[in-house]
Each structure stands twice: as C-alpha cells, then as structure tokens.
Design a protein around this motif. Structure first.
Motif, PDB file in Angstrom:
ATOM      1  N   LYS A   1      95.215 -29.221 -97.102  1.00 54.31           N
ATOM      2  CA  LYS A   1      93.721 -28.667 -97.157  1.00 54.31           C
ATOM      3  C   LYS A   1      93.830 -27.569 -96.153  1.00 54.31           C
ATOM      4  O   LYS A   1      94.535 -27.097 -95.261  1.00 54.31           O
ATOM      5  N   GLU A   2      92.828 -26.574 -96.483  1.00 56.29           N
ATOM      6  CA  GLU A   2      92.433 -25.426 -95.587  1.00 56.29           C
ATOM      7  C   GLU A   2      92.438 -25.938 -94.153  1.00 56.29           C
ATOM      8  O   GLU A   2      91.588 -26.954 -93.904  1.00 56.29           O
ATOM      9  N   ALA A   3      92.654 -25.133 -93.359  1.00 61.33           N
ATOM     10  CA  ALA A   3      92.705 -25.629 -91.982  1.00 61.33           C
ATOM     11  C   ALA A   3      92.829 -24.187 -90.853  1.00 61.33           C
ATOM     12  O   ALA A   3      93.409 -23.418 -91.420  1.00 61.33           O
ATOM     13  N   ALA A   4      92.397 -24.535 -89.878  1.00 65.84           N
ATOM     14  CA  ALA A   4      92.516 -23.604 -88.755  1.00 65.84           C
ATOM     15  C   ALA A   4      93.800 -23.793 -87.992  1.00 65.84           C
ATOM     16  O   ALA A   4      94.043 -25.031 -87.628  1.00 65.84           O
ATOM     17  N   TYR A   5      94.574 -22.915 -87.543  1.00 66.32           N
ATOM     18  CA  TYR A   5      95.948 -23.087 -87.038  1.00 66.32           C
ATOM     19  C   TYR A   5      96.303 -22.177 -85.700  1.00 66.32           C
ATOM     20  O   TYR A   5      95.842 -21.057 -85.775  1.00 66.32           O
ATOM     21  N   ALA A   6      96.927 -22.738 -84.850  1.00 72.73           N
ATOM     22  CA  ALA A   6      97.693 -21.735 -83.855  1.00 72.73           C
ATOM     23  C   ALA A   6      98.873 -21.233 -84.396  1.00 72.73           C
ATOM     24  O   ALA A   6      99.641 -22.324 -84.827  1.00 72.73           O
ATOM     25  N   VAL A   7      99.032 -20.143 -84.712  1.00 75.06           N
ATOM     26  CA  VAL A   7     100.042 -19.539 -85.144  1.00 75.06           C
ATOM     27  C   VAL A   7     101.176 -18.950 -84.002  1.00 75.06           C
ATOM     28  O   VAL A   7     100.530 -17.928 -83.367  1.00 75.06           O
ATOM     29  N   LEU A   8     102.030 -19.526 -83.729  1.00 76.11           N
ATOM     30  CA  LEU A   8     102.731 -19.123 -82.723  1.00 76.11           C
ATOM     31  C   LEU A   8     104.167 -18.227 -83.310  1.00 76.11           C
ATOM     32  O   LEU A   8     104.857 -18.831 -84.171  1.00 76.11           O
ATOM     33  N   SER A   9     104.155 -17.083 -82.926  1.00 72.66           N
ATOM     34  CA  SER A   9     105.640 -16.119 -83.318  1.00 72.66           C
ATOM     35  C   SER A   9     106.512 -16.636 -82.343  1.00 72.66           C
ATOM     36  O   SER A   9     106.659 -16.318 -81.099  1.00 72.66           O
ATOM     37  N   LEU A  10     107.958 -17.039 -82.960  1.00 69.67           N
ATOM     38  CA  LEU A  10     108.989 -17.390 -82.288  1.00 69.67           C
ATOM     39  C   LEU A  10     110.116 -16.574 -82.435  1.00 69.67           C
ATOM     40  O   LEU A  10     110.079 -16.099 -83.482  1.00 69.67           O
ATOM     41  N   LYS A  11     111.028 -16.469 -81.390  1.00 69.80           N
ATOM     42  CA  LYS A  11     111.992 -15.427 -81.654  1.00 69.80           C
ATOM     43  C   LYS A  11     113.142 -16.234 -80.812  1.00 69.80           C
ATOM     44  O   LYS A  11     113.035 -16.870 -79.712  1.00 69.80           O
ATOM     45  N   GLY A  12     114.442 -16.442 -81.546  1.00 75.28           N
ATOM     46  CA  GLY A  12     115.596 -16.962 -81.030  1.00 75.28           C
ATOM     47  C   GLY A  12     116.159 -18.144 -81.873  1.00 75.28           C
ATOM     48  O   GLY A  12     115.630 -18.036 -83.073  1.00 75.28           O
ATOM     49  N   PRO A  13     117.300 -18.491 -81.574  1.00 75.22           N
ATOM     50  CA  PRO A  13     118.010 -19.676 -82.494  1.00 75.22           C
ATOM     51  C   PRO A  13     117.166 -20.799 -82.661  1.00 75.22           C
ATOM     52  O   PRO A  13     116.649 -21.319 -81.766  1.00 75.22           O
ATOM     53  N   VAL A  14     117.443 -21.321 -83.953  1.00 73.56           N
ATOM     54  CA  VAL A  14     116.897 -22.659 -84.109  1.00 73.56           C
ATOM     55  C   VAL A  14     117.857 -23.898 -83.724  1.00 73.56           C
ATOM     56  O   VAL A  14     118.805 -23.586 -84.127  1.00 73.56           O
ATOM     57  N   PRO A  15     117.324 -24.768 -83.207  1.00 75.75           N
ATOM     58  CA  PRO A  15     116.088 -25.431 -83.152  1.00 75.75           C
ATOM     59  C   PRO A  15     115.327 -24.998 -81.509  1.00 75.75           C
ATOM     60  O   PRO A  15     114.240 -25.410 -81.285  1.00 75.75           O
ATOM     61  N   GLY A  16     116.207 -24.380 -80.650  1.00 75.84           N
ATOM     62  CA  GLY A  16     115.660 -24.041 -79.426  1.00 75.84           C
ATOM     63  C   GLY A  16     114.365 -23.419 -79.552  1.00 75.84           C
ATOM     64  O   GLY A  16     113.406 -23.697 -78.813  1.00 75.84           O
ATOM     65  N   CYS A  17     114.380 -22.232 -80.161  1.00 75.50           N
ATOM     66  CA  CYS A  17     112.897 -21.508 -80.396  1.00 75.50           C
ATOM     67  C   CYS A  17     111.874 -22.337 -80.719  1.00 75.50           C
ATOM     68  O   CYS A  17     110.508 -22.470 -80.138  1.00 75.50           O
ATOM     69  N   ILE A  18     111.984 -23.409 -81.397  1.00 77.18           N
ATOM     70  CA  ILE A  18     110.912 -24.306 -81.894  1.00 77.18           C
ATOM     71  C   ILE A  18     110.418 -25.340 -80.800  1.00 77.18           C
ATOM     72  O   ILE A  18     109.432 -25.370 -80.502  1.00 77.18           O
ATOM     73  N   HIS A  19     111.564 -25.771 -79.990  1.00 79.21           N
ATOM     74  CA  HIS A  19     111.520 -26.711 -78.883  1.00 79.21           C
ATOM     75  C   HIS A  19     110.492 -26.031 -77.930  1.00 79.21           C
ATOM     76  O   HIS A  19     109.473 -26.425 -77.202  1.00 79.21           O
ATOM     77  N   GLU A  20     110.919 -24.768 -77.571  1.00 78.20           N
ATOM     78  CA  GLU A  20     110.071 -23.801 -76.506  1.00 78.20           C
ATOM     79  C   GLU A  20     108.737 -23.538 -77.118  1.00 78.20           C
ATOM     80  O   GLU A  20     107.804 -23.584 -76.408  1.00 78.20           O
ATOM     81  N   GLY A  21     108.469 -23.338 -78.411  1.00 81.65           N
ATOM     82  CA  GLY A  21     107.165 -23.186 -78.898  1.00 81.65           C
ATOM     83  C   GLY A  21     106.282 -24.309 -78.828  1.00 81.65           C
ATOM     84  O   GLY A  21     105.094 -24.181 -78.554  1.00 81.65           O
ATOM     85  N   TRP A  22     106.817 -25.533 -79.217  1.00 84.22           N
ATOM     86  CA  TRP A  22     105.786 -26.593 -78.998  1.00 84.22           C
ATOM     87  C   TRP A  22     105.813 -26.848 -77.596  1.00 84.22           C
ATOM     88  O   TRP A  22     104.694 -27.277 -77.133  1.00 84.22           O
ATOM     89  N   LYS A  23     106.571 -26.685 -76.585  1.00 86.56           N
ATOM     90  CA  LYS A  23     106.256 -26.948 -75.289  1.00 86.56           C
ATOM     91  C   LYS A  23     105.232 -26.022 -74.771  1.00 86.56           C
ATOM     92  O   LYS A  23     104.002 -26.498 -74.046  1.00 86.56           O
ATOM     93  N   TYR A  24     105.179 -24.823 -74.907  1.00 82.13           N
ATOM     94  CA  TYR A  24     104.325 -24.006 -74.503  1.00 82.13           C
ATOM     95  C   TYR A  24     102.918 -24.327 -75.377  1.00 82.13           C
ATOM     96  O   TYR A  24     101.855 -24.099 -74.571  1.00 82.13           O
ATOM     97  N   ALA A  25     102.918 -24.489 -76.525  1.00 76.95           N
ATOM     98  CA  ALA A  25     101.699 -25.021 -77.076  1.00 76.95           C
ATOM     99  C   ALA A  25     100.912 -26.000 -76.726  1.00 76.95           C
ATOM    100  O   ALA A  25      99.703 -26.228 -76.215  1.00 76.95           O
TER     101      ALA A  25
END
Length: 155
Positions: free
Chosen positions: A88-112
């Motif tokens: 469904k339509e929703a509002a999102y926090a869109v985080l631009s990530l840079k770096g190797p996966v999965p490290g950048c994903i873990h860093e993004g979640w931690k920051y969020a």
C-alpha cells in the motif's frame, strides 16, 4: 547519512519468501529465487527494480524476508509460481547507503533506529520495509543503494 521522507505509491512485488529466519540467511533466499529464474526474466515482470523486503517482523533477531522484484503483471508472476504481495501507499524514510552489502545495510538500520527516527519523532510503521538494490558490484566500497523504512509518528 542522507535521509529523505518520501511518499511512495502502492505497488506489487513478486518473488520467494522465507519466514522466521536470521538475517544471515537472506542471501540463500536470493539463491533460491535465481535457481528458478534469472535476473532478466524477473526484471521483465515490472520496472526491473529488485528488493529485499522484510515484513511482519515481531522479533528483530528473526525476520520474514522476501527476495523480490517490482511486478506489473501479477497474473504472469503467479503463473511462474512466485509469491505476490501488494504494497500500500506509505511514507518512508529513504536512506541513501554507500558501501558493500550487507555492512551498509546494517549501518543504515543502526542510524535509522538509534538516531534518525527518535530525533525526528517517528517510529517504524510495522508495514514492509525494503532494501532497494541498484546495478553494480554489491561488494564494492562505492556501491549505492537505498533503505526504505515505513514511518508513523510517535504519539
């Protein structure tokens, strides 16, 4: 970290989902999907965008995960025996990530979770969230992707 709040219209995804797994098992979900269909075939179901989607998460140490692609032709995806989910339509926090996966994903979640959401008065809305992949070498320090976290205001 670059974060924007954006409204995303509703859309559908199709792929393979595994329930109640550790996040370290996510690559195996992709392996199973790619055993059935290649990237080009899956891309033709919609706009070509691939997603790692987490949904119905009750315990952060175990997730429900779907390796999936945007899909316009839901009936074709079902004929291919892929699981389909309507988002469904929703509002999102869109985080631009840079770096190797999965490290950048873990860093993004931690920051969020530790910085952005609490400081801005938001919380995770409890609806599906997305790893939004781009073309390129996912293990490169220059790889770019996005993380979409559905938002609701804290009361």
């Amino acid at each position: 970290m670059d974060v924007k709040i954006q409204k995303k219209g509703g859309f559908a995804v199709a792929g393979i989902k595994w329930d109640n797994i550790e996040s370290s098992s996510c690559p195996a979900v992709w392996d199973q999907l790619y055993e059935k269909y290649d990237h080009d075939t899956l891309s033709r179901l919609g706009n070509g965008q691939s997603y790692g989607m987490c949904f119905d998460v009750e315990n952060p140490s175990r997730i429900n995960y779907m390796a999936c692609y945007h899909v316009s032709d839901v009936s074709k995806a079902r004929e291919m025996e892929l699981e389909v989910m309507e988002i469904k339509e929703a509002a999102y926090a869109v985080l631009s990530l840079k770096g190797p996966v999965p490290g950048c994903i873990h860093e993004g979640w931690k920051y969020a979770m530790e910085v952005f959401l609490p400081e801005q008065g938001y919380m995770h809305a409890g609806t599906p969230d997305f790893e939004v992949y781009s073309a390129g070498d996912m293990y490169s320090p220059d790889y770019k992707m996005e993380l979409w976290i559905p938002l609701s205001k804290k009361e």
